[in-house]
Design a protein around this motif. Structure first.
Motif, mmCIF file in Angstrom:
data_model
loop_
_atom_site.group_PDB
_atom_site.id
_atom_site.type_symbol
_atom_site.label_atom_id
_atom_site.label_comp_id
_atom_site.label_asym_id
_atom_site.label_seq_id
_atom_site.Cartn_x
_atom_site.Cartn_y
_atom_site.Cartn_z
ATOM 1 N N PRO A 23 0.793 -1.236 0.000
ATOM 2 C CA PRO A 23 0.000 0.000 0.000
ATOM 3 C C PRO A 23 0.824 1.284 0.000
ATOM 4 O O PRO A 23 0.357 2.311 -0.481
ATOM 5 C CB PRO A 23 -0.857 -0.108 1.257
ATOM 6 C CG PRO A 23 -0.200 -1.139 2.101
ATOM 7 C CD PRO A 23 0.532 -2.063 1.172
ATOM 8 N N GLU A 24 2.045 1.249 0.510
ATOM 9 C CA GLU A 24 2.874 2.457 0.559
ATOM 10 C C GLU A 24 4.043 2.411 -0.420
ATOM 11 O O GLU A 24 4.467 3.445 -0.931
ATOM 12 C CB GLU A 24 3.398 2.664 1.983
ATOM 13 C CG GLU A 24 2.283 2.934 2.982
ATOM 14 C CD GLU A 24 2.746 2.798 4.416
ATOM 15 O OE1 GLU A 24 3.944 2.576 4.665
ATOM 16 O OE2 GLU A 24 1.876 2.902 5.309
ATOM 17 N N LEU A 25 4.579 1.222 -0.699
ATOM 18 C CA LEU A 25 5.769 1.105 -1.544
ATOM 19 C C LEU A 25 5.452 0.914 -3.019
ATOM 20 O O LEU A 25 6.314 1.069 -3.869
ATOM 21 C CB LEU A 25 6.652 -0.050 -1.052
ATOM 22 C CG LEU A 25 7.118 0.046 0.406
ATOM 23 C CD1 LEU A 25 7.892 -1.202 0.792
ATOM 24 C CD2 LEU A 25 7.955 1.300 0.613
ATOM 25 N N PHE A 49 13.062 -3.002 -2.223
ATOM 26 C CA PHE A 49 11.777 -3.308 -1.594
ATOM 27 C C PHE A 49 12.044 -3.406 -0.107
ATOM 28 O O PHE A 49 12.577 -4.400 0.373
ATOM 29 C CB PHE A 49 11.219 -4.628 -2.147
ATOM 30 C CG PHE A 49 9.859 -4.998 -1.608
ATOM 31 C CD1 PHE A 49 8.730 -4.298 -1.992
ATOM 32 C CD2 PHE A 49 9.712 -6.064 -0.735
ATOM 33 C CE1 PHE A 49 7.466 -4.654 -1.514
ATOM 34 C CE2 PHE A 49 8.461 -6.434 -0.253
ATOM 35 C CZ PHE A 49 7.332 -5.722 -0.642
ATOM 36 N N GLU A 50 11.713 -2.361 0.621
ATOM 37 C CA GLU A 50 12.041 -2.291 2.044
ATOM 38 C C GLU A 50 10.784 -2.393 2.900
ATOM 39 O O GLU A 50 10.455 -1.486 3.654
ATOM 40 C CB GLU A 50 12.797 -0.993 2.342
ATOM 41 C CG GLU A 50 14.166 -0.928 1.689
ATOM 42 C CD GLU A 50 15.115 -2.015 2.193
ATOM 43 O OE1 GLU A 50 15.047 -2.389 3.384
ATOM 44 O OE2 GLU A 50 15.925 -2.490 1.385
ATOM 45 N N ALA A 51 10.094 -3.498 2.778
ATOM 46 C CA ALA A 51 8.898 -3.725 3.584
ATOM 47 C C ALA A 51 9.292 -4.191 4.984
ATOM 48 O O ALA A 51 10.405 -4.677 5.200
ATOM 49 C CB ALA A 51 8.019 -4.770 2.909
ATOM 50 N N ALA A 52 8.374 -4.047 5.913
ATOM 51 C CA ALA A 52 8.621 -4.438 7.305
ATOM 52 C C ALA A 52 7.814 -5.676 7.667
ATOM 53 O O ALA A 52 6.747 -5.926 7.097
ATOM 54 C CB ALA A 52 8.243 -3.291 8.238
ATOM 55 N N ILE A 53 8.325 -6.429 8.620
ATOM 56 C CA ILE A 53 7.582 -7.563 9.165
ATOM 57 C C ILE A 53 6.255 -7.016 9.697
ATOM 58 O O ILE A 53 6.231 -5.994 10.373
ATOM 59 C CB ILE A 53 8.377 -8.237 10.309
ATOM 60 C CG1 ILE A 53 9.741 -8.654 9.829
ATOM 61 C CG2 ILE A 53 7.568 -9.363 10.938
ATOM 62 C CD1 ILE A 53 9.869 -10.004 9.251
ATOM 63 N N GLY A 54 5.175 -7.694 9.352
ATOM 64 C CA GLY A 54 3.850 -7.258 9.774
ATOM 65 C C GLY A 54 3.107 -6.459 8.720
ATOM 66 O O GLY A 54 1.902 -6.260 8.842
ATOM 67 N N ASP A 55 3.807 -5.981 7.680
ATOM 68 C CA ASP A 55 3.138 -5.266 6.593
ATOM 69 C C ASP A 55 2.214 -6.221 5.845
ATOM 70 O O ASP A 55 2.481 -7.415 5.747
ATOM 71 C CB ASP A 55 4.151 -4.688 5.598
ATOM 72 C CG ASP A 55 4.856 -3.451 6.118
ATOM 73 O OD1 ASP A 55 4.556 -3.001 7.246
ATOM 74 O OD2 ASP A 55 5.728 -2.931 5.391
ATOM 75 N N HIS A 56 1.149 -5.675 5.291
ATOM 76 C CA HIS A 56 0.193 -6.450 4.507
ATOM 77 C C HIS A 56 0.335 -6.069 3.044
ATOM 78 O O HIS A 56 0.494 -4.894 2.710
ATOM 79 C CB HIS A 56 -1.225 -6.197 5.003
ATOM 80 C CG HIS A 56 -1.428 -6.663 6.405
ATOM 81 N ND1 HIS A 56 -1.907 -7.920 6.707
ATOM 82 C CD2 HIS A 56 -1.173 -6.070 7.592
ATOM 83 C CE1 HIS A 56 -1.950 -8.062 8.019
ATOM 84 N NE2 HIS A 56 -1.512 -6.949 8.578
ATOM 85 N N VAL A 57 0.307 -7.072 2.180
ATOM 86 C CA VAL A 57 0.441 -6.879 0.743
ATOM 87 C C VAL A 57 -0.604 -7.741 0.038
ATOM 88 O O VAL A 57 -1.201 -8.626 0.648
ATOM 89 C CB VAL A 57 1.855 -7.269 0.242
ATOM 90 C CG1 VAL A 57 2.918 -6.355 0.832
ATOM 91 C CG2 VAL A 57 2.177 -8.732 0.538
#
Length: 88
Positions: A23-25, A49-57
C-alpha cells in the motif's frame, strides 16, 4: 521439531512470477522460491523493496492463461534474499 525449524507446512519448490502490491511502496514483480499451505517465499534480489515484518500486501501469480486471484498476505519473515509471506 528440532533446532530452529518452526515450519508448520511442507515447502514445495515453485518458480513463478508474482505481482506484489504494497500500500505504501507500490507494485513489484518478484520470483517465488517455494510455496506451502501457509504461504510463499519471494526472492527480492536487486530491487529496492524495504517492507517491514507485519506489513500487509496483495499477491497475484502472473503469466497464467486467465487472471489468478489476488491474495492478501502478511510479511512474516525477512532474509538476505527475500521475504516470507503468510496467507491471511
Amino acid at each position: 521439531m528440532a533446532g530452529q525449524d518452526r515450519r508448520q507446512h511442507i515447502r514445495t519448490a515453485m518458480n513463478a512470477k508474482v505481482k506484489v502490491v504494497h500500500p505504501e511502496l507500490g507494485e513489484y514483480l518478484f520470483a517465488t522460491r517455494d510455496i506451502s499451505d501457509g504461504g510463499v517465499f519471494i526472492v527480492v534480489e536487486e530491487q529496492a523493496f524495504e517492507a517491514a515484518i507485519g506489513d500487509h500486501v496483495t499477491v497475484q501469480v502472473q503469466g497464467l492463461p486467465i487472471p489468478a486471484p489476488v491474495l492478501s498476505m502478511e510479511i512474516v519473515r525477512r532474509t538476505a534474499d527475500g521475504y516470507g509471506l503468510q496467507f491471511e
